[in-house]
Design an enzyme around this catalytic site. Sequence first.
Site, PDB file in Angstrom:
ATOM      1  N   GLU A   1       0.854  -1.172   0.000  1.00 65.04           N
ATOM      2  CA  GLU A   1       0.000   0.000   0.000  1.00 65.04           C
ATOM      3  C   GLU A   1       0.892   1.225   0.000  1.00 65.04           C
ATOM      4  O   GLU A   1       1.944   1.230   0.642  1.00 65.04           O
ATOM      5  CB  GLU A   1      -0.915   0.042   1.233  1.00 65.04           C
ATOM      6  CG  GLU A   1      -2.188  -0.744   1.079  1.00 65.04           C
ATOM      7  CD  GLU A   1      -1.976  -2.243   1.237  1.00 65.04           C
ATOM      8  OE1 GLU A   1      -2.664  -3.008   0.553  1.00 65.04           O
ATOM      9  OE2 GLU A   1      -1.104  -2.650   2.032  1.00 65.04           O
TER      10      GLU A   1
ATOM     11  N   TYR B   1       7.820   2.374  -7.253  1.00 69.14           N
ATOM     12  CA  TYR B   1       7.189   1.057  -7.313  1.00 69.14           C
ATOM     13  C   TYR B   1       6.824   0.680  -8.739  1.00 69.14           C
ATOM     14  O   TYR B   1       7.024  -0.463  -9.155  1.00 69.14           O
ATOM     15  CB  TYR B   1       5.962   1.007  -6.402  1.00 69.14           C
ATOM     16  CG  TYR B   1       6.277   1.267  -4.945  1.00 69.14           C
ATOM     17  CD1 TYR B   1       7.453   0.797  -4.356  1.00 69.14           C
ATOM     18  CD2 TYR B   1       5.404   1.993  -4.149  1.00 69.14           C
ATOM     19  CE1 TYR B   1       7.742   1.042  -3.028  1.00 69.14           C
ATOM     20  CE2 TYR B   1       5.691   2.238  -2.814  1.00 69.14           C
ATOM     21  CZ  TYR B   1       6.864   1.761  -2.266  1.00 69.14           C
ATOM     22  OH  TYR B   1       7.142   2.004  -0.939  1.00 69.14           O
TER      23      TYR B   1
END
Length: 150
Positions: A107, A119
């Site tokens: 998350e 990411y």
Amino acid sequence: MQIDLLRESDAARCAELERLLFPGDDPWSERAFREELRAGHPYLAARDGELLVGYAGLGFVAGPPEAEAEIHTIGVDPAHQRRGIGRALLRGLLTVADELGATVFLEVRTDNEAARTLYEAEGFAVVGLRKRYYQPSGADAYTMRRGSSS
């Protein structure tokens, strides 16, 4: 910069960095870091000499043949950011996950563009939105996924 295993003796410094990095939310305590390490979760440290400047942790939520892991936390001292430390820590965790062929989830705050960009560059894609995920700030989070390397 050296990447190695996080030690229980690093827990106080990790908690200090958490308070600095995540003041509007619920930063992890020294105890929380110790419990993660005692549970056997793979956690990495980034050190500049003797100084801990970053940390990252991974937890496995399902084993083979369809292993799943989740990135628990990644943090880098603001004075040492933008030097590739977060990327090195993330890649270290992904290497551990890849050894089991695990799909990896995490998350990330929807307003943390730098982390989301990192990411995505490492193969993660947004797969969901968690409203008011971070507390007490109420910030939203994207759930991101990276498929297994096997």
